[in-house]
Structure formats: structure tokens, C-alpha cells
Design a protein around this motif. Structure first.
Motif, PDB file in Angstrom:
ATOM      1  N   ARG A  74      37.215  45.985  38.303  1.00 23.25           N
ATOM      2  CA  ARG A  74      36.133  45.128  38.471  1.00 23.25           C
ATOM      3  C   ARG A  74      36.623  44.106  39.513  1.00 23.25           C
ATOM      4  O   ARG A  74      35.623  43.337  40.199  1.00 23.25           O
ATOM      5  CB  ARG A  74      35.519  44.358  37.259  1.00 23.25           C
ATOM      6  N   ASN A  75      37.675  43.744  39.527  1.00 22.93           N
ATOM      7  CA  ASN A  75      38.382  42.739  40.337  1.00 22.93           C
ATOM      8  C   ASN A  75      39.244  43.192  41.331  1.00 22.93           C
ATOM      9  O   ASN A  75      40.312  42.774  41.385  1.00 22.93           O
ATOM     10  CB  ASN A  75      38.885  41.513  39.520  1.00 22.93           C
ATOM     11  N   GLN A  89      42.307  40.845  43.000  1.00 22.51           N
ATOM     12  CA  GLN A  89      42.529  39.426  42.480  1.00 22.51           C
ATOM     13  C   GLN A  89      43.760  39.232  41.774  1.00 22.51           C
ATOM     14  O   GLN A  89      44.107  38.234  41.539  1.00 22.51           O
ATOM     15  CB  GLN A  89      41.212  39.226  41.438  1.00 22.51           C
TER      16      GLN A  89
END
Length: 328
Positions: free
Chosen positions: A152-153, A156
Motif C-alpha cells: 500500500r505504501n 515509504q
């Protein structure tokens, strides 16, 4: 002419037998002074800890102390190259790991040594399951949480390893390939430094040897997610495997092997192999190894040679598919 030929043939045979007996006698007299065990990683690293545990038993078995010489640098290449170029007199051995002995032959376009021709296998000593751990700030409590966060990231999160091409690096790269996720790789020179980076909040997760991370897990400073072995480890039975978490094709097991410079007398190599095998069977040594999360293995020199070729066939496609380079 036939008599002369026979005389020379018999003389050559006698000389050959004499040379074998002399070599065997020399091996029985070896070593006459302390033996250097080069570990191509920093003090406190897993191979360093393993070497010091085994040295305590190998010294009495061989009749001379064994001295650890830490030579970190270039992902283990510096110390490995030092041994490859050392005098083959039985006074220098190497205790190294997956990357400088196999993976770096694919990862690096040019190595200053060839582990398959410039070094002589002695014994596969031990393995240990890497433990995938996360810093509390990442906010994950399971492999499912971890993989969901990565997907989802993208970009990051970052992860630590014990160097480019190390099994701590390649294991995570394999997870990324299988899950089509992304995280930034940050290499360190040892597992101790990588674990410290997580504690300081510099990196989010890593898959590292348990001796470096389990004390922090037990203290509640890191979150243990899974082991990278194919089956649950008897040393860490409460931790699931990545296979149990839905990643069946991932197995990334650190291993530790003794090597010698090419040209080291075979009788010396054989005696060192026998001493290692005896040390690994010692109950007190086994207790100390298990306390440090090592599984003793032991192998013949030929078994180690075959194992290294098998590892090369297994991991070459992974490195090539991931497009890894030394700077990655």
C-alpha cells in the motif's frame, strides 16, 4: 632399456609413496604455531560469534590457539580475497558466509578472487534461520500486516541488510519479487549495525540472524514476524515461516563455511575438517551454538563444494531477475 625403465618407474613409485607419507607426517605435526581464522565481517557479526565459539574447542583439539582476525569490507570480499591470496601453509583459514563464497560471483562483474578456484572447501559448519523483524514505528504485528504495508505504501519503507548480495539482502529482494512490493535497501557492514539502525529508527525492517535481533525482540524493542527457513526452527519454534504466511517459494538461510587458500596441503585440510567435525559434536559446544541460534551442520570438503554449486544454481536466477548490482 626395459630394466632401466622399470628401475625409474619403481623409483618414482617409491618417491611418490614417500611424499604421501611425508605429507601425512607433516599434517600430524601441524600446527606448530597459532592458526589465523579470517572472518570477513566485523566483530559481533554472526560469523565472528560462531568462529569464537568453535575456536574454544578447536584450539585444544589441534594443540594450538586459533585467533580470529576480523577483516570487514566490500560485502565480505576484502577478507575473502585476503585468504585467497594468503600463503597455503595451513596457518590461515577463512570462516565466511553465502555472499562472498557464492552470490558475489553473480552480483559483481569483477571479483579479485574466484571462490570456486582460489579457495579450498574445508567444512560447512552451521546454519541459522534469519528472522524478519520490524521496528515498532512501522506499526505491524504479523507478516500479513507487513506485506500489506509494503504494497500500500511503495517506497515509504526501507530495510537493512548485512551488505549488498548478502542473504539478508537477497531474502528481502525475493519477498519483493514474489509480492510485487517495494522497499529501499540500506546495507550495513554487520548484523549488529543493522539491528542498531532499526532501534534508532533509521530503518523500518530487516531479515537478520537471530543472535542480532532476538534480544531486542525479547525486550519488546523489535517485533518478530517470521523465520526465513523452509520449516519452523527448533531454535525459535514460536515463529512461523514465510511459507506459513502464504509465501511458499521463499527460503533464505544463512550458512557458514570454512575455506582455505588454494594449495593448502590436503592432509592439513583433512585434519582441520576432522577437528571441526569433532568440535561440532561436543555437547558443550552444541549448547553454546544453540544459545546463539546456530544449527551445527558439519560436512566433508566435497560436500561443501557440491553445496556451493547448488547454491549458485539456486540464487543466480534470483539475482539476475532482480537486476541487482553492487550499488543496489
Amino acid at each position: 632399456m626395459q630394466t632401466t625403465l622399470f628401475s625409474w618407474t619403481r623409483r618414482a613409485a617409491v618417491l611418490a609413496v614417500g611424499a604421501v607419507l611425508a605429507t601425512a607426517a607433516a599434517a600430524q605435526d601441524w600446527p606448530q604455531r597459532p592458526v589465523r581464522i579470517v572472518v570477513p565481517f566485523a566483530a559481533g557479526s554472526s560469523p565472528d560469534i560462531l568462529a569464537r565459539i568453535l575456536n574454544d574447542k578447536l584450539g585444544p583439539l589441534l594443540g594450538q590457539p586459533l585467533v580470529v582476525d576480523n577483516k570487514p569490507g566490500a560485502g565480505g570480499n576484502s577478507g575473502t580475497d585476503l585468504v585467497a591470496k594468503a600463503a597455503p601453509d595451513g596457518q590461515t583459514f577463512l570462516l565466511s558466509v553465502n555472499a562472498p563464497l557464492v552470490y558475489n560471483t553473480v552480483l559483481f562483474k569483477r571479483l579479485p578472487y574466484d571462490p570456486f578456484t582460489d579457495l579450498v572447501p574445508v567444512s560447512l559448519a552451521a546454519t541459522t534461520p534469519n528472522v524478519c523483524v520490524a521496528a515498532p514505528g512501522m506499526g505491524v504485528a504479523s507478516v500479513k500486516d507487513w506485506l500489506t504495508a509494503l504494497r500500500r505504501n511503495p517506497g515509504q519503507y526501507n530495510f537493512a541488510s548485512t551488505g549488498n548480495g548478502s542473504i539478508a539482502h537477497l531474502g528481502v529482494e525475493l519477498v519483493k519479487l514474489r509480492t510485487q512490493s517495494f522497499a529501499v535497501h540500506i546495507p550495513y557492514v554487520s548484523s549488529a549495525q543493522a539491528a542498531t539502525a532499526m532501534l534508532q529508527g533509521d530503518v523500518h525492517f530487516a531479515c537478520l540472524p537471530p543472535v542480532s535481533v532476538m534480544p531486542q525482540v525479547q525486550a519488546g524493542k523489535l517485533v518478530a514476524l517470521a523465520v526465513t527457513s523452509a520449516e519452523r526452527s527448533a531454535l525459535l519454534p514460536a515463529l512461523p515461516t514465510l511459507r506459513e504466511a502464504g509465501l511458499p517459494d521463499i527460503q533464505a538461510l544463512p550458512w557458514f563455511a570454512y575455506m582455505a587458500p588454494k594449495g593448502t596441503p590436503q592432509a592439513v585440510v583433512q585434519r582441520m575438517h576432522q577437528a571441526i567435525a569433532e568440535a561440532l559434536k561436543d555437547p558443550e559446544t552444541q549448547r553454546r551454538l544453540q544459545t546463539a541460534y546456530f544449527d551445527p551442520v558439519g560436512s566433508t570438503p566435497q560436500e561443501l563444494a557440491d553445496f556451493m554449486l547448488k547454491e549458485l544454481r539456486l540464487w543466480r536466477p534470483v539475482i539476475e531477475r532482480a537486476g541487482l548490482k553492487p550499488s543496489d
